[in-house]
Scaffold this active site. Structure first.
Site, PDB file in Angstrom:
ATOM      1  NE  ARG A  63       8.879 -30.430  -0.512  1.00 40.58           N
ATOM      2  CZ  ARG A  63      10.166 -30.670  -0.491  1.00 40.58           C
ATOM      3  NH1 ARG A  63      10.793 -30.986  -1.613  1.00 40.58           N
ATOM      4  NH2 ARG A  63      10.850 -30.593   0.628  1.00 40.58           N
ATOM      5  NE  ARG A  93      16.248 -24.364  -0.350  1.00 38.72           N
ATOM      6  CZ  ARG A  93      16.347 -24.991   0.825  1.00 38.72           C
ATOM      7  NH1 ARG A  93      17.444 -25.706   1.110  1.00 38.72           N
ATOM      8  NH2 ARG A  93      15.381 -24.887   1.702  1.00 38.72           N
ATOM      9  CG  HIS A 115      17.163 -23.037   7.031  1.00 37.84           C
ATOM     10  ND1 HIS A 115      17.431 -22.723   5.709  1.00 37.84           N
ATOM     11  CD2 HIS A 115      16.264 -24.056   7.000  1.00 37.84           C
ATOM     12  CE1 HIS A 115      16.739 -23.521   4.906  1.00 37.84           C
ATOM     13  NE2 HIS A 115      16.022 -24.340   5.656  1.00 37.84           N
ATOM     14  CG  HIS A 145      18.272 -32.369   4.590  1.00 36.83           C
ATOM     15  ND1 HIS A 145      18.649 -31.124   4.166  1.00 36.83           N
ATOM     16  CD2 HIS A 145      16.930 -32.337   4.743  1.00 36.83           C
ATOM     17  CE1 HIS A 145      17.571 -30.367   4.047  1.00 36.83           C
ATOM     18  NE2 HIS A 145      16.518 -31.075   4.398  1.00 36.83           N
ATOM     19  CG  ASP A 152      14.802 -27.964   9.129  1.00 30.20           C
ATOM     20  OD1 ASP A 152      13.883 -28.549   8.515  1.00 30.20           O
ATOM     21  OD2 ASP A 152      15.778 -27.457   8.553  1.00 30.20           O
TER      22      ASP A 152
END
Length: 347
Positions: free
Chosen positions: A72, A138, A169, A181, A251
């Site tokens: 970020r 990732r 996760h 998502h 999440d």
């Protein structure tokens, strides 16, 4: 005022009056930051100072800062490689892979602690099955033992910098093609087949992992609900069988994978009832306000105690950090390793 069970996000680079009001709500407990909240090191440090001054105990501040596609904060921060780079190094030389993972965990955590961030939602413990695009690089590796080994060393680096680790996760997002998502993924593997995905979480629990984030994925041969809303997964498997005693973070409740649980207050209540200690509500401030007002029950004292352990420790100032030999060495080594594109992945 104790920490509440809701983590919220912010619209920009400074607090608005509405955000100040929401963050002083008794059910608020934390803030998650995104790229839109970052302009410069000075601005970020001041924003964190304002957030910390809002209440006592201070709100938790978190960020997704894994490296690679998910980083970020950029300008001024070290460009961190994707986790898969450590897996590649591990395949060539186990000891070097471990040391690089430890160094990257320390560097990531030390820089975040220097500006006031408590923790990053890292490391990713999913397996690189070659199926999931949203997980992809990732993940450290396809082998669960290697993932556990590298994640352990990454976590040790984080801890050395004063930061708790959050594995994600649970029980594994790497075996489905869909992005939670955008849709509700369904994993059709048997419980026996899922064991390999669970193994890194099991190992990391033994190593003292402080937090875990479950997946918005249905594992249909185990339970009909997404894992983040499933007492089977959160209480039965994670708490009872694996013996996890840390924080369970949902999440983001605004993801498509959570829509099956009803409106936002219903999603929050379901996640907390299933076993989450804190729920995330991102990108929809009006819904976050609804969730805060809808949660009537007093926070669980056990959850409050767990959340308190997520506050960061031992943070240096940015100047102290960047003057240190440890930072200069780690930054040079990690910069030489990284070759991944830096982009915003909305996770």
């Amino acid at each position: 005022m104790s920490l509440g069970p809701v983590m919220l996000d912010l619209e920009g680079t400074a607090l608005t009056e509405t955000e100040r009001r929401l963050l002083t709500h008794p059910r608020a407990g934390g803030v998650i930051l995104f790229t839109r909240n970052f302009e410069s090191l000075g601005q970020l440090t001041e924003l964190l100072r304002e957030i910390h001054a809002l209440r006592t105990p201070r709100l938790l501040v978190a960020v997704d800062h894994e490296g690679g596609r998910v980083q970020r904060f950029r300008e001024g921060f070290t460009r961190l490689p994707a986790a898969a780079r450590f897996g590649e190094q591990y395949d060539r030389n186990h000891a070097r892979g471990r040391e690089l993972a430890r160094m990257a965990g320390w560097l990531m955590a030390a820089e975040l602690r220097a500006v006031g961030v408590d923790f990053s939602f890292a490391p990713v413990l999913d397996l690189a099955h070659g199926v999931s695009g949203v997980i992809g690089d990732r993940a450290f590796h396809r082998n669960p033992e290697v993932v556990a080994d590298l994640a352990h060393h990454y976590m040790s680096g984080m801890q050395h910098a004063g930061m708790a680790a959050v594995g994600k996760h649970f029980p594994g997002h790497g075996g489905v093609r869909e992005d939670s998502h955008l849709a509700l993924p369904v994993d059709r593997r048997t419980p026996a087949d899922l064991y390999t995905d669970i193994l890194p979480f099991e190992r990391m629990v033994r190593f003292g992992l402080a937090g875990i984030m479950p997946a918005h994925v249905v594992y249909e041969r185990c339970d009909p609900l997404p894992a983040g809303f499933s007492s089977y997964w959160l209480r039965g498997e994670l708490r009872d069988r694996l013996g996890f005693e840390g924080v369970i973070f949902s999440d983001d409740l605004s993801m498509a994978g959570a829509e099956c649980m009803g409106d936002y207050p219903d999603r929050a209540r379901a996640a907390l009832k299933a076993g989450c200690d804190m729920v995330l509500v991102c990108n929809h401030p009006e819904q976050a306000a609804r969730v805060l007002d809808a949660l009537d029950d007093e926070p669980d004292p056990v959850s409050i105690a767990r959340l308190a352990r997520m506050h960061g420790r031992k943070g240096m100032t940015w100047g102290e950090l960047t003057d240190s030999d440890e930072w200069q060495k780690a930054r040079a080594v990690i910069n030489a390793l990284d070759d991944s594109p830096l982009m915003e992945l909305d996770v």
